[in-house]
Design a protein around this motif. Structure first.
Motif, PDB file in Angstrom:
ATOM      1  N   SER A 112       1.886  -6.836  -4.648  1.00  7.98           N
ATOM      2  CA  SER A 112       2.851  -6.944  -3.342  1.00  7.98           C
ATOM      3  C   SER A 112       3.633  -5.205  -3.136  1.00  7.98           C
ATOM      4  CB  SER A 112       3.799  -8.261  -2.888  1.00  7.98           C
ATOM      5  OG  SER A 112       4.312  -8.262  -1.096  1.00  7.98           O
ATOM      6  N   TYR A 113       3.860  -5.743  -4.336  1.00  7.62           N
ATOM      7  CA  TYR A 113       5.084  -3.948  -4.768  1.00  7.62           C
ATOM      8  C   TYR A 113       3.738  -2.699  -3.800  1.00  7.62           C
ATOM      9  CZ  TYR A 113       8.319  -0.689  -6.475  1.00  7.62           C
ATOM     10  OH  TYR A 113       8.944   0.495  -6.246  1.00  7.62           O
ATOM     11  N   PHE A 114       2.902  -3.035  -5.050  1.00  9.52           N
ATOM     12  CA  PHE A 114       2.147  -1.523  -4.705  1.00  9.52           C
ATOM     13  C   PHE A 114       1.827  -1.419  -3.652  1.00  9.52           C
ATOM     14  CE2 PHE A 114       1.799  -2.264  -9.511  1.00  9.52           C
ATOM     15  CZ  PHE A 114       2.354  -0.793  -9.790  1.00  9.52           C
ATOM     16  N   LEU A 115       1.755  -2.381  -2.528  1.00  7.63           N
ATOM     17  CA  LEU A 115       0.786  -2.466  -1.177  1.00  7.63           C
ATOM     18  C   LEU A 115       2.098  -2.054  -0.558  1.00  7.63           C
ATOM     19  CD1 LEU A 115      -1.290  -5.597  -0.756  1.00  7.63           C
ATOM     20  CD2 LEU A 115      -2.272  -3.048  -1.413  1.00  7.63           C
ATOM     21  N   ASP A 116       2.945  -1.894  -0.378  1.00  8.21           N
ATOM     22  CA  ASP A 116       4.302  -1.698   0.273  1.00  8.21           C
ATOM     23  C   ASP A 116       4.885   0.143  -0.216  1.00  8.21           C
ATOM     24  OD1 ASP A 116       5.532  -4.045   1.157  1.00  8.21           O
ATOM     25  OD2 ASP A 116       6.455  -5.193   0.013  1.00  8.21           O
ATOM     26  N   ASN A 117       5.062  -0.388  -1.580  1.00  8.30           N
ATOM     27  CA  ASN A 117       4.963   1.109  -1.047  1.00  8.30           C
ATOM     28  C   ASN A 117       3.826   2.605  -0.946  1.00  8.30           C
ATOM     29  OD1 ASN A 117       5.338   3.063  -5.115  1.00  8.30           O
ATOM     30  ND2 ASN A 117       6.463   3.631  -3.025  1.00  8.30           N
ATOM     31  N   ALA A 118       2.648   1.850  -0.835  1.00  8.53           N
ATOM     32  CA  ALA A 118       1.312   2.825  -0.587  1.00  8.53           C
ATOM     33  C   ALA A 118       1.825   2.966   1.057  1.00  8.53           C
ATOM     34  CB  ALA A 118       0.046   2.474  -0.759  1.00  8.53           C
ATOM     35  N   GLU A 119       1.965   1.867   1.926  1.00  6.80           N
ATOM     36  CA  GLU A 119       2.764   1.794   2.926  1.00  6.80           C
ATOM     37  C   GLU A 119       4.040   2.638   3.597  1.00  6.80           C
ATOM     38  OE1 GLU A 119       1.680  -1.705   6.154  1.00  6.80           O
ATOM     39  OE2 GLU A 119       1.246  -2.705   4.414  1.00  6.80           O
ATOM     40  N   ASP A 120       5.169   2.420   2.405  1.00  6.81           N
ATOM     41  CA  ASP A 120       5.550   3.515   2.878  1.00  6.81           C
ATOM     42  C   ASP A 120       5.376   4.738   2.291  1.00  6.81           C
ATOM     43  OD1 ASP A 120       7.519   1.470   2.622  1.00  6.81           O
ATOM     44  OD2 ASP A 120       8.592   1.286   1.296  1.00  6.81           O
ATOM     45  N   LEU A 161       2.501  10.804   3.309  1.00  4.34           N
ATOM     46  CA  LEU A 161       1.957  10.946   1.917  1.00  4.34           C
ATOM     47  C   LEU A 161       0.711  10.281   2.366  1.00  4.34           C
ATOM     48  CD1 LEU A 161       5.022  10.652   0.561  1.00  4.34           C
ATOM     49  CD2 LEU A 161       3.965  12.503   0.972  1.00  4.34           C
ATOM     50  N   ASP A 162      -0.157  10.553   1.061  1.00  2.00           N
ATOM     51  CA  ASP A 162      -1.362  10.181   0.751  1.00  2.00           C
ATOM     52  C   ASP A 162      -0.561   8.698  -0.445  1.00  2.00           C
ATOM     53  OD1 ASP A 162      -3.330   9.211  -0.113  1.00  2.00           O
ATOM     54  OD2 ASP A 162      -4.376  10.528  -0.766  1.00  2.00           O
ATOM     55  N   GLY A 163      -1.040   7.850   0.036  1.00  2.00           N
ATOM     56  CA  GLY A 163      -0.537   6.534  -0.914  1.00  2.00           C
ATOM     57  C   GLY A 163      -2.477   5.814  -1.048  1.00  2.00           C
ATOM     58  N   ALA A 164      -3.763   6.436  -1.094  1.00  3.37           N
ATOM     59  CA  ALA A 164      -4.389   5.842  -1.635  1.00  3.37           C
ATOM     60  C   ALA A 164      -4.458   5.875  -2.751  1.00  3.37           C
ATOM     61  CB  ALA A 164      -5.550   6.542  -1.689  1.00  3.37           C
TER      62      ALA A 164
END
Length: 322
Positions: free
Chosen positions: A173-181, A187-190
């Motif tokens: 959940s944290y990594f997915l939220d970080n990607a959306e942020d 920025l690229d969150g891929a």
């Protein structure tokens, strides 16, 4: 009032209050008028002032406006306020909160008023010493971090919630939220999404961590007050506190960053962490978590070059996870 705000660009993330707003806050919460207010410059998230009142100084910390908060940094000040009782083992080192206001009626932002801690800021004290002379600081830091990590929690994730039943769920959940942020910031969150996918596949490994422990989230020299002998007499800014694996804490990450230096003294009092293959692989996810959080911080502070450095760093982690 003698008001001394920081001179910041108009588009800076941190936004100062006006002198009238500080006066309003002090009268509303403490019934006292401010004689002076000086904005302090160490932090990069909240806006912080030392305010002189008739009966002495206080620290005023003001959160960013809700619309400017990211998913991984949502309501951090409330998380810190809620988490404070869990830091009871080091309670004597924490600043006492005099008042807190989360209504947004006064200034449209969360804020707290706290007592002034004794000692001098860690960066000032440590920068004046040779590396070899910093050993007492790292010994004490190890003791304090161990005391924090002994505290057990009800679930994984931010102390104030939401809580997850498993460590893997909290990290994914944290990594997915970080990607959306990151993507919201242009920025690229891929790569963060790739880490989330890896964590989902490695759920069994991550879920070998079954007992949530208290993590400070940001305990390092910038968030402590020291004596001339480098004893820690104050610890603050636990707004990033989590329930999770102690090995994931920022303090452990930083103590591990320069082996063979004075930082090794940390392990004398904290204890050596596991070096098993499983622990090392979990450590890759913790490194990714720190890289992703720092990426957003660098973007917020306008350090574009440092933002770009985070992508090859994350690529190294993904290569080891492949």
């Amino acid at each position: 009032m003698d008001f001394q705000p920081k001179d910041r660009p108009a588009d800076a993330f941190q936004r100062s209050l006006t002198a009238d707003q500080i006066e309003l806050v002090c009268r509303r919460m403490l019934g006292s008028s401010a004689r002076s207010a000086v904005e302090l410059g160490w932090g990069g998230y909240n806006t912080t002032y030392r305010v002189e009142l008739a009966d002495g100084p206080v620290i005023l910390r003001v959160a960013p406006e809700p619309a400017r908060q990211t998913r991984i940094e949502h309501e951090f000040m409330r998380n810190e306020y809620f988490a404070a009782p869990y830091f009871a083992p080091i309670g004597a080192l924490l600043p006492r909160t005099l008042a807190a206001d989360f209504t947004h009626q006064a200034i449209g932002r969360d804020y707290v008023l706290q007592e002034v801690l004794p000692g001098q800021p860690g960066p000032e004290m440590l920068s004046a010493r040779e590396p070899a002379a910093r050993v007492p600081y790292f010994h004490r830091l190890g003791e304090i971090t161990r005391a924090i990590h002994e505290v057990r929690g009800p679930g994984f994730g931010l102390v104030a919630g939401p809580h997850f039943e498993s460590w893997s769920e909290a990290l994914v959940s944290y990594f997915l939220d970080n990607a959306e942020d990151a993507e919201d910031a242009g920025l690229d969150g891929a790569d963060l999404r790739e880490v989330a996918a890896c964590a989902s596949r490695d759920a069994d490994l991550l879920d070998e961590i079954t007992e949530p422990r208290l993590l400070h989230g940001d305990l390092w020299h910038v968030n402590v007050m020291l004596t001339p002998e480098l004893d820690i007499v104050g610890v603050f800014d636990h707004d990033r506190s989590w329930w999770g694996d102690p090995a994931a804490d920022w303090t452990v990450h930083m103590a591990s960053a320069k082996p063979g230096t004075e930082r090794d003294a940390f392990w004398d009092t904290y204890g050596r962490p596991s070096s098993s293959p499983e622990a090392r692989r979990r450590g890759l996810y913790y490194r990714a978590r720190h890289i992703g959080a720092v990426r957003l911080e660098r973007q917020r502070l306008g350090k574009e070059g440092r933002v770009e450095e985070s992508y090859p760093e994350m690529a190294e982690v993904l290569a080891e996870l492949a």
